[in-house]
Design a protein around this motif. Structure first.
Motif, PDB file in Angstrom:
ATOM      1  N   ASN A   1      -9.097  42.081  55.972  1.00 25.00           N
ATOM      2  CA  ASN A   1     -10.453  41.521  55.938  1.00 25.00           C
ATOM      3  C   ASN A   1     -11.418  42.468  55.222  1.00 25.00           C
ATOM      4  O   ASN A   1     -12.220  42.050  54.377  1.00 25.00           O
TER       5      ASN A   1
ATOM      6  N   ILE B   1     -11.852  34.121  57.927  1.00 23.70           N
ATOM      7  CA  ILE B   1     -12.799  34.027  59.033  1.00 23.70           C
ATOM      8  C   ILE B   1     -12.171  33.232  60.178  1.00 23.70           C
ATOM      9  O   ILE B   1     -12.204  33.646  61.344  1.00 23.70           O
TER      10      ILE B   1
ATOM     11  N   TYR C   1     -20.306  28.127  59.538  1.00 29.19           N
ATOM     12  CA  TYR C   1     -20.103  29.421  58.889  1.00 29.19           C
ATOM     13  C   TYR C   1     -21.271  29.815  57.987  1.00 29.19           C
ATOM     14  O   TYR C   1     -21.784  30.931  58.063  1.00 29.19           O
TER      15      TYR C   1
ATOM     16  N   VAL D   1     -17.411  39.070  61.925  1.00 34.33           N
ATOM     17  CA  VAL D   1     -16.376  38.650  62.883  1.00 34.33           C
ATOM     18  C   VAL D   1     -15.273  39.708  62.982  1.00 34.33           C
ATOM     19  O   VAL D   1     -14.631  39.848  64.031  1.00 34.33           O
ATOM     20  N   THR D   2     -15.071  40.462  61.908  1.00 35.92           N
ATOM     21  CA  THR D   2     -14.089  41.552  61.949  1.00 35.92           C
ATOM     22  C   THR D   2     -14.580  42.664  62.869  1.00 35.92           C
ATOM     23  O   THR D   2     -13.798  43.270  63.614  1.00 35.92           O
TER      24      THR D   2
ATOM     25  N   THR E   1      -9.443  35.162  61.937  1.00 33.69           N
ATOM     26  CA  THR E   1     -10.003  36.267  62.721  1.00 33.69           C
ATOM     27  C   THR E   1     -10.608  35.756  64.026  1.00 33.69           C
ATOM     28  O   THR E   1     -10.410  36.351  65.096  1.00 33.69           O
TER      29      THR E   1
ATOM     30  N   LEU F   1     -17.482  37.408  57.356  1.00 36.85           N
ATOM     31  CA  LEU F   1     -16.140  37.958  57.579  1.00 36.85           C
ATOM     32  C   LEU F   1     -16.231  39.370  58.147  1.00 36.85           C
ATOM     33  O   LEU F   1     -15.484  39.729  59.077  1.00 36.85           O
TER      34      LEU F   1
END
Length: 545
Positions: free
Chosen positions: A70, A89, A122, A41-42, A92, A38
């Motif tokens: 997030n 996730i 993931y 990807v943020t 995002t 998370l």
């Protein structure tokens, strides 16, 4: 043997090195991996939004909120729910793909900005994007220091957002800084500068939240808070989100159910707005880490608005509810976006079926010494300093925790001479706010400014005293900093103090595991950061033995 996970963002991390099998906080290796993904990807989304801003294109508040929530979701003890993290996730990645199509030039974007994963990928992807993906120890240390500071800042922006206050400059900086943690061309010196810049925006974020809170609920005032219980069924609200408390009090009005504060929600008792609710009872319990016993004896439902969640016992798990960025598998979650009215009716209905809380203590404590209230007492405080009645102030803000080493703070407070005053904020106060240390000419010796974010008040108080005494340097004040830390909100408070020029801060009970020897050396040499010793040694060091 290969690590199942790696996390060292909190003070209690295993061996003061890092959790590698399961988090001391209780999170599993799988949850830790999803949190790593998370964050990755943020950062990718942030690289895209930063590029969009460079092209002169607008980034919506909704996208800013995705980034801040997030970050907040991954703060220690906030969210243990894999399904909730997976949903974030997915959201995002979808938003990142949408925004990528708006960019004119994607050639300079980092890999994280263009990477995409199916949900089936993931958990495997998470293995390659965690903390240890940065091999250089010093770069890793600074990247994590910045990231953890931004996590702490996200908590403050999230609470301000809940009160419909946004700050585009703060959001843009957070995203730019996240993107820079992906930039392999940045030197150690540039990352040190970015660390201090994070502190600058930390000050701004705390100022924004202070304005939002006081604008909605009034300035905190000196308040006596009851520690006992009433005879009605009760709801216990924990965490930090004052908007959640407001909605809960409105929906429980006239229901026969009382609302009690717990841990970091205690300072809500100091705001004039909340005092108008007759069913707003006192504070129940202590700091977050004692919740297993205290939630058991409370008997009614508990609403966790933010961290800190301790994995609940089966005996009360059905009474533990979450909302906002908080979550725990098997506990009911109350949804609601910014500006929406949350529906607490099911929680209230459960409360009506529960017995009243079991009393665990009696008496009262006094708080409400945020900056406006202290400024009102400024003449009295200045006179006490000038007359010698107050020799020194000790800022003992920050966090409480489980380790026995934290008893140092209780012993230190008890051993301080009677001509010293403690300035506090955050749950660290539970180590000494019930010691009955007395007062100096009517000024309590423990001045509680509020939640961890209210450390901003302590900074303003110090700056005001610097002005009143006509000093050129904040470090010339009779103020010492002996701060306990636990999680990432304490990190942004530390960075904010460093930005303001405060030096010789003592940090304990241990220094962060994420500070490499070289980064720690930079902090020691440039800012005088130090750990703690024994109570006797430190009293001598601070010149009050």
């Amino acid at each position: 043997m290969e690590n199942k996970m790696f996390c060292y963002q909190c003070q209690e991390t295993a061996g003061c090195k890092g959790c590698t099998v399961q988090g001391v906080c209780g999170k599993t290796a799988e949850t830790a991996g999803l949190q790593d993904l998370l964050i990755y990807v943020t950062k990718g989304l942030s690289a895209v939004t930063t590029a969009l801003r460079r092209e002169g294109k607008e980034v919506s508040a909704a996208v800013n909120h995705i980034v801040s929530v997030n970050l907040f979701t991954t703060i220690t003890n906030a969210n243990f729910d894999d399904a909730a993290i997976i949903a974030r996730i997915r959201k995002t990645l979808e938003e990142k793909q949408r925004l990528l199509s708006q960019l004119s030039d994607t050639s300079s974007l980092p890999k994280a900005a263009t990477a995409d994963f199916t949900e089936a990928e993931y958990r495997e992807a998470a293995k390659h994007v965690g903390v240890l993906a940065t091999e250089n120890e010093d770069l890793r240390s600074l990247r994590e220091l910045i990231t953890y500071g931004l996590k702490g800042l996200s908590a403050y922006t999230k609470h301000a957002n809940a009160l419909l206050k946004d700050d585009e400059a703060v959001d843009a900086f957070m995203q730019e800084a996240l993107a820079k943690t992906l930039d392999d061309s940045l030197s150690v010196e540039e990352l040190v500068a970015l660390t201090l810049e994070t502190g600058r925006f930390g000050v701004q974020g705390m100022a924004d939240l202070d304005a939002a809170n006081t604008g909605a609920y009034g300035n905190p005032e000196i308040t006596t808070v009851e520690l006992g219980v009433r005879k009605n069924p009760g709801i216990l609200i924990s965490g930090h989100d004052l908007k959640d408390l407001e909605m809960l009090l409105e929906q429980t009005e006239g229901s026969g159910v009382d609302v009690y504060t717990h841990s970091e929600m205690l300072p809500a008792q100091y705001y004039p707005f909340f005092k108008k609710f007759p069913h707003f009872a006192g504070n129940y319990g202590n700091a977050w880490w004692k919740q297993k016993e205290e939630f058991e004896s409370f008997n009614g439902p508990i609403l966790m608005t933010t961290n800190c969640i301790v994995p609940p016992r089966a005996s009360y798990k059905d009474r533990l509810w979450t909302t906002g960025a908080a979550g725990f598998p098997g506990c009911r979650h109350i949804s609601g976006e910014y500006g929406e009215k949350k529906d607490f009716s099911a929680l209230i209905a459960q409360a009506k079926t529960c017995p009243a809380p079991t009393e665990i203590e009696t008496g009262s404590i006094v708080g409400g010494f945020a900056h406006a209230q202290v400024f009102a007492l400024a003449d009295k405080i200045v006179e006490a300093v000038k007359s010698g009645a107050i020799r020194k102030f000790f800022v003992m803000a920050g966090c409480d925790g489980r380790q026995k080493a934290r008893n140092y703070y209780t012993d230190f407070a008890a051993a301080l001479p009677k001509d010293t005053v403690i300035l506090t904020a955050g749950c660290a106060k539970y180590k000494y706010n019930k010691l009955n240390l007395g007062d100096i000419n009517g000024i309590p010796r423990v001045l509680d400014a509020g939640q961890c974010n209210d450390s901003y008040s302590l900074a303003l108080i110090a700056l005001k005293l610097q002005e009143v005494f006509g000093l050129s340097d904040i470090n010339e004040l009779p103020i010492a900093f002996n701060i306990a830390w636990y999680e990432q909100k304490a990190v942004i408070v530390l960075l904010a103090l460093l930005y303001l020029g405060v030096k010789n801060i003592h940090l304990g009970p241990t220094l962060p595991a994420f500070l490499s020897p070289n980064v720690a050396k930079v902090l020691v040499e440039n800012f005088g950061i130090a750990g703690i010793g024994t109570v006797e040694e430190d009293l001598k060091l601070f010149g009050v033995a």
